[in-house]
Every structure is written in structure tokens, then in C-alpha cells.
Design a protein around this motif. Sequence first.
Motif, PDB file in Angstrom:
ATOM      1  N   ASP A   1      37.993  34.953   2.959  1.00 47.33           N
ATOM      2  CA  ASP A   1      38.323  35.193   1.424  1.00 47.33           C
ATOM      3  C   ASP A   1      37.264  35.818   0.504  1.00 47.33           C
ATOM      4  O   ASP A   1      36.633  34.774  -0.150  1.00 47.33           O
ATOM      5  CB  ASP A   1      38.998  33.940   0.746  1.00 47.33           C
ATOM      6  N   PRO A   2      36.903  36.937   0.674  1.00 43.15           N
ATOM      7  CA  PRO A   2      35.610  37.436  -0.007  1.00 43.15           C
ATOM      8  C   PRO A   2      35.477  37.064  -1.275  1.00 43.15           C
ATOM      9  O   PRO A   2      34.463  36.722  -2.121  1.00 43.15           O
ATOM     10  CB  PRO A   2      35.392  38.890   0.284  1.00 43.15           C
ATOM     11  N   ARG A   3      36.555  37.314  -2.223  1.00 43.11           N
ATOM     12  CA  ARG A   3      36.572  37.038  -3.436  1.00 43.11           C
ATOM     13  C   ARG A   3      36.311  35.702  -3.873  1.00 43.11           C
ATOM     14  O   ARG A   3      35.462  35.209  -4.727  1.00 43.11           O
ATOM     15  CB  ARG A   3      37.917  37.617  -4.304  1.00 43.11           C
ATOM     16  N   ALA A   4      37.094  34.680  -3.395  1.00 48.78           N
ATOM     17  CA  ALA A   4      36.863  33.174  -3.549  1.00 48.78           C
ATOM     18  C   ALA A   4      35.679  32.949  -3.178  1.00 48.78           C
ATOM     19  O   ALA A   4      34.816  32.059  -3.985  1.00 48.78           O
ATOM     20  CB  ALA A   4      37.940  32.295  -2.735  1.00 48.78           C
ATOM     21  N   LEU A   5      34.908  33.147  -2.122  1.00 49.59           N
ATOM     22  CA  LEU A   5      33.566  32.891  -1.640  1.00 49.59           C
ATOM     23  C   LEU A   5      32.528  33.411  -2.744  1.00 49.59           C
ATOM     24  O   LEU A   5      31.380  32.732  -3.094  1.00 49.59           O
ATOM     25  CB  LEU A   5      33.270  33.243  -0.434  1.00 49.59           C
TER      26      LEU A   5
ATOM     27  N   GLU B   1      38.460  41.400 -13.528  1.00 47.67           N
ATOM     28  CA  GLU B   1      39.664  42.023 -13.951  1.00 47.67           C
ATOM     29  C   GLU B   1      39.268  43.681 -14.218  1.00 47.67           C
ATOM     30  O   GLU B   1      40.284  44.303 -13.854  1.00 47.67           O
ATOM     31  CB  GLU B   1      40.026  41.440 -15.500  1.00 47.67           C
ATOM     32  N   ALA B   2      38.155  43.809 -14.474  1.00 52.28           N
ATOM     33  CA  ALA B   2      37.858  45.495 -14.311  1.00 52.28           C
ATOM     34  C   ALA B   2      38.008  45.983 -13.150  1.00 52.28           C
ATOM     35  O   ALA B   2      38.713  47.086 -12.896  1.00 52.28           O
ATOM     36  CB  ALA B   2      36.507  45.739 -15.047  1.00 52.28           C
ATOM     37  N   TRP B   3      37.768  45.194 -11.942  1.00 54.34           N
ATOM     38  CA  TRP B   3      37.679  45.429 -10.658  1.00 54.34           C
ATOM     39  C   TRP B   3      39.445  45.755 -10.155  1.00 54.34           C
ATOM     40  O   TRP B   3      39.786  46.716  -9.570  1.00 54.34           O
ATOM     41  CB  TRP B   3      37.200  44.702  -9.566  1.00 54.34           C
ATOM     42  N   ASP B   4      40.134  44.848 -10.782  1.00 53.46           N
ATOM     43  CA  ASP B   4      41.852  44.821 -10.487  1.00 53.46           C
ATOM     44  C   ASP B   4      41.979  46.196 -11.014  1.00 53.46           C
ATOM     45  O   ASP B   4      42.991  47.065 -10.349  1.00 53.46           O
ATOM     46  CB  ASP B   4      42.328  43.620 -11.033  1.00 53.46           C
TER      47      ASP B   4
ATOM     48  N   PRO C   1      47.540  46.297  -2.430  1.00 50.60           N
ATOM     49  CA  PRO C   1      47.092  44.968  -2.509  1.00 50.60           C
ATOM     50  C   PRO C   1      46.578  44.197  -1.158  1.00 50.60           C
ATOM     51  O   PRO C   1      45.558  43.344  -1.580  1.00 50.60           O
ATOM     52  CB  PRO C   1      48.472  44.232  -2.982  1.00 50.60           C
ATOM     53  N   GLU C   2      47.154  44.473  -0.208  1.00 54.12           N
ATOM     54  CA  GLU C   2      46.621  43.867   1.059  1.00 54.12           C
ATOM     55  C   GLU C   2      45.108  44.248   1.227  1.00 54.12           C
ATOM     56  O   GLU C   2      44.536  43.631   2.242  1.00 54.12           O
ATOM     57  CB  GLU C   2      47.456  44.136   2.287  1.00 54.12           C
ATOM     58  N   LYS C   3      44.551  45.356   0.588  1.00 57.03           N
ATOM     59  CA  LYS C   3      43.380  45.976   0.901  1.00 57.03           C
ATOM     60  C   LYS C   3      42.284  45.336  -0.196  1.00 57.03           C
ATOM     61  O   LYS C   3      40.992  45.697  -0.006  1.00 57.03           O
ATOM     62  CB  LYS C   3      43.081  47.269   1.011  1.00 57.03           C
ATOM     63  N   ARG C   4      42.464  44.736  -1.286  1.00 56.66           N
ATOM     64  CA  ARG C   4      41.917  44.570  -2.475  1.00 56.66           C
ATOM     65  C   ARG C   4      40.771  43.315  -2.247  1.00 56.66           C
ATOM     66  O   ARG C   4      40.078  43.317  -2.943  1.00 56.66           O
ATOM     67  CB  ARG C   4      42.972  44.216  -3.501  1.00 56.66           C
ATOM     68  N   ASN C   5      41.082  42.353  -1.018  1.00 50.92           N
ATOM     69  CA  ASN C   5      40.288  41.275  -1.257  1.00 50.92           C
ATOM     70  C   ASN C   5      39.288  41.588   0.444  1.00 50.92           C
ATOM     71  O   ASN C   5      38.893  40.735   0.863  1.00 50.92           O
ATOM     72  CB  ASN C   5      40.919  40.030  -0.813  1.00 50.92           C
ATOM     73  N   SER C   6      39.137  43.019   0.346  1.00 47.98           N
ATOM     74  CA  SER C   6      38.331  43.264   1.790  1.00 47.98           C
ATOM     75  C   SER C   6      36.914  43.232   1.430  1.00 47.98           C
ATOM     76  O   SER C   6      36.093  42.912   2.404  1.00 47.98           O
ATOM     77  CB  SER C   6      38.475  44.719   2.342  1.00 47.98           C
TER      78      SER C   6
END
Length: 153
Positions: free
Chosen positions: A13-17, A45-48, A58-63
Motif C-alpha cells: 500500500d504505497p500511499r499508506a506507507l 487531494e491534488a493527486w486524486d 481507481p485500481e491503478k491509483r495506488n501503484s
Amino acid sequence: MSRIVQVTIDAHDPRALSLFWRDALGYVHPSPPGVDLAPGQDPLEAWDDFLDQHGVPPEKRNSSSALEDPDASGPRIFFQQVPESKTAKNRLHLDIRAAPGLQNEERMRELESEAERLLALGARRVRRVEPDPPFEAGFIVMLDPEGNEFCLD
């Protein structure tokens, strides 16, 4: 000619880490390419919004996720999503220099204080190595939320 170093960390989980390491190190998430953040605007939020505008599913957004030192003196840290779990001790790890210049009990008190702060962020404690001058100043081994070893030094 010298080179610029980026540290890359494999993650489920790149975002959480990246959130853990952001708070642990005082780093910041960079803004998306070509986006100037308003004061106080959340870079995630800007990245989102950026990923929405560019049609990233959505499935690629936490790569991946990245962090930068706001003072531009430390390396950029890049988190990349991998499918496999961590299976062995890290061959390379980060040391957080939390007590530079301090020695003995004063040093260890400062390291313990930092360990408590990081535990509240989701780290886990592994062990404490006591000072043994002149060769060992003492340190604390920790794990980040995904089990990657790091030391408070």
C-alpha cells in the motif's frame, strides 16, 4: 560528477506507507506535474484530482507514491506497489538520526521518545541496543507498518 539518490521501497500500500514515512521524517508529498499547490492545499487531494483528469482507473491509483525533503537536502523516497510480501530481513534500511550529538542516557532517552512517537504512527519496536562506548552509541530497531526494518540512531 555526483549523482542524486532516490530511495525506492516496495510496498503493498504505497500511499499508506508514504503517509507513515512522511510523518516519521517530516517529508512532504510532491505536487502533481504542472500543478502549483495553493498554500495549505493537500498534495494527495491534488493527486486524486490529477489522476481523475487523466483517466487513471481507481485500481491503478495506488501503484506508487513519493516523498520529498522540504529542505531539499535528503533523498527523494519512492514507494512502488509490488504483489509479493516481504519475506526476509532488509539488506538495506533507513536510519533515522534522532539524537545527533547526544550520548549515553541522554541519547537513549531521546531515542525512546522518538520510538514512542513512531509507535503512535504505526511502527513496531523490535529491540533496544544499549550504549557500549567507545564502539556502540546505542540504537533502537523498529519496523514500519509493512514490516520494513529501520533504526533510530
